[in-house]
Enzyme design. Structure first.
Site, PDB file in Angstrom:
ATOM      1  N   LYS A 122      -8.355  -4.354  -2.130  1.00 45.84           N
ATOM      2  CA  LYS A 122      -7.702  -4.546  -2.713  1.00 45.84           C
ATOM      3  C   LYS A 122      -8.529  -4.872  -4.352  1.00 45.84           C
ATOM      4  O   LYS A 122      -8.970  -4.558  -5.428  1.00 45.84           O
ATOM      5  CB  LYS A 122      -6.514  -4.165  -3.335  1.00 45.84           C
ATOM      6  N   ARG A 130       5.598  -3.780  -5.612  1.00 44.34           N
ATOM      7  CA  ARG A 130       5.962  -3.689  -3.203  1.00 44.34           C
ATOM      8  C   ARG A 130       6.788  -3.095  -3.294  1.00 44.34           C
ATOM      9  O   ARG A 130       7.167  -2.925  -2.055  1.00 44.34           O
ATOM     10  CB  ARG A 130       5.357  -5.009  -3.477  1.00 44.34           C
ATOM     11  N   ARG A 179     -11.618 -14.697   5.071  1.00 46.74           N
ATOM     12  CA  ARG A 179     -11.454 -14.155   4.088  1.00 46.74           C
ATOM     13  C   ARG A 179     -11.463 -15.738   3.449  1.00 46.74           C
ATOM     14  O   ARG A 179     -10.452 -16.924   3.701  1.00 46.74           O
ATOM     15  CB  ARG A 179      -9.847 -14.218   3.261  1.00 46.74           C
ATOM     16  N   ARG A 205      -6.647 -18.768   1.207  1.00 47.12           N
ATOM     17  CA  ARG A 205      -5.326 -19.679   1.683  1.00 47.12           C
ATOM     18  C   ARG A 205      -4.615 -19.839   2.359  1.00 47.12           C
ATOM     19  O   ARG A 205      -5.027 -19.430   3.737  1.00 47.12           O
ATOM     20  CB  ARG A 205      -5.104 -17.766   0.979  1.00 47.12           C
ATOM     21  N   ARG A 231       3.183 -10.442   6.611  1.00 49.33           N
ATOM     22  CA  ARG A 231       2.872  -9.940   5.089  1.00 49.33           C
ATOM     23  C   ARG A 231       2.806  -8.143   5.391  1.00 49.33           C
ATOM     24  O   ARG A 231       3.369  -7.631   5.031  1.00 49.33           O
ATOM     25  CB  ARG A 231       2.058 -10.337   4.956  1.00 49.33           C
TER      26      ARG A 231
HETATM   27  P1  AMP Z   1      -1.049 -10.931  -2.465  1.00 52.00           P
HETATM   28  O1  AMP Z   1      -2.043 -11.644  -3.440  1.00 52.00           O
HETATM   29  O2  AMP Z   1      -1.350  -9.476  -3.434  1.00 52.00           O
HETATM   30  O3  AMP Z   1      -1.133 -10.830  -0.958  1.00 52.00           O
HETATM   31  O4  AMP Z   1       0.243 -11.488  -3.164  1.00 52.00           O
HETATM   32  C1  AMP Z   1       0.532 -12.713  -2.752  1.00 52.00           C
HETATM   33  C2  AMP Z   1       2.080 -12.744  -1.917  1.00 52.00           C
HETATM   34  O5  AMP Z   1       2.523 -13.368  -3.450  1.00 52.00           O
HETATM   35  C3  AMP Z   1       2.759 -12.016  -1.818  1.00 52.00           C
HETATM   36  O6  AMP Z   1       2.494 -12.534   0.418  1.00 52.00           O
HETATM   37  C4  AMP Z   1       4.137 -12.217  -2.251  1.00 52.00           C
HETATM   38  O7  AMP Z   1       4.718 -13.615  -1.681  1.00 52.00           O
HETATM   39  C5  AMP Z   1       3.849 -12.360  -3.940  1.00 52.00           C
HETATM   40  N1  AMP Z   1       3.361 -11.394  -3.991  1.00 52.00           N
HETATM   41  C6  AMP Z   1       2.976 -11.070  -4.893  1.00 52.00           C
HETATM   42  N2  AMP Z   1       2.855  -9.505  -5.452  1.00 52.00           N
HETATM   43  C7  AMP Z   1       4.776  -9.523  -5.361  1.00 52.00           C
HETATM   44  C8  AMP Z   1       4.918  -8.266  -5.358  1.00 52.00           C
HETATM   45  N3  AMP Z   1       5.077  -7.199  -6.610  1.00 52.00           N
HETATM   46  N4  AMP Z   1       6.411  -8.477  -4.962  1.00 52.00           N
HETATM   47  C9  AMP Z   1       7.262 -10.060  -4.474  1.00 52.00           C
HETATM   48  N5  AMP Z   1       6.148 -10.695  -3.863  1.00 52.00           N
HETATM   49  C10 AMP Z   1       4.786 -10.192  -4.490  1.00 52.00           C
END
Ligand code: AMP
Length: 221
Positions: free
Chosen positions: A17, A92, A131, A164, A175
């Protein structure tokens, strides 16, 4: 592309993404709203929201719907988004999707297209393990699939790339489980609305990008 377009990117962590969003930004100047990036910025700033978010993120759990909806609502109607936006990592959960539809309809807006990038779990795990990020810009690389020009360094600034914390293996598995349980039901949700477009996310970033652009061109004006 003609009028402001409102896009959701849907897919598991590591589906590409962020990479694809970056390409759309570079070519069309779209605004990317990544809730993950916003939450990491909140953590770095030491804000109250950041403190709440950190414990969930570190465990690979979702941050509460209220917090996430709040930070999206704060940005989505700003002037910067008037030309269109891509939501990356949001919604999400079904509750987030419902709430998003509600707040958009209050502003006479709607999501035009949901691009689902389909990638199997084993490839997700390989991609995430490789990554690396440039923290200041959010630019992402992959040591196997999309390496930087110089190992460990950002192509533009030459600064150090980092992994990360939540990209470590045990957290990624959690996740992914969360994705299947809470986020995958959104596929059906947007299918019912007739706006879901599934794209095979296993090919080269260039081929996937070509397909995404084709899909966006086919979105009714
Ligand atoms: P990402 O960078 O999109 O993989 O997000 C990293 C982390 O942020 C995720 O594993 C969640 O803990 C939190 N997070 C990001 N977006 C959301 C969302 N829409 N709802 C809840 N938690 C989120």
């Amino acid at each position: 592309m003609k009028k402001p377009i409102h896009i959701i990117f849907l897919g598991p962590p590591g589906c590409g993404k962020g990479t694809q969003a970056q390409k759309l930004i570079n070519e069309f100047g779209f605004v990317q709203l990544s809730t993950g990036d916003m939450l990491r910025a909140a953590i770095n700033s030491g804000s109250k929201i950041g403190k709440h978010a950190k414990s969930a993120i570190d465990k690979g759990n979702l941050v509460s719907d209220d917090i996430v909806i709040g930070i999206v609502r704060d940005r989505i109607f700003n002037a910067e988004c008037a030309g269109g936006y891509m939501l990356d990592g949001f919604p999400r959960t079904l509750a987030q999707a419902d709430k998003l539809d509600q707040i958009l309809s209050e502003h006479h807006q709607k999501i035009d297209v949901v691009i689902r990038l389909c990638v199997p779990d084993d490839l997700v795990l390989r991609r995430i393990a490789g990554r690396r990020f440039h923290l200041a810009s959010g630019r992402s690389y992959n040591i196997e699939f999309n390496p930087p020009l110089i190992e460990g360094k950002d192509d533009i600034t030459g600064e150090q790339l980092v992994q990360r914390e939540d990209d470590k293996e045990e957290i990624v598995q959690s996740r992914l489980n969360t994705y299947h349980e809470l986020t995958e039901p959104l596929v059906r949700y947007y299918q019912k609305q007739g706006i879901l477009r599934a794209i095979d996310g296993t090919g080269s970033p260039e081929n996937i990008y070509t397909e995404i652009k084709q899909t966006l061109n086919d979105v009714p004006a």
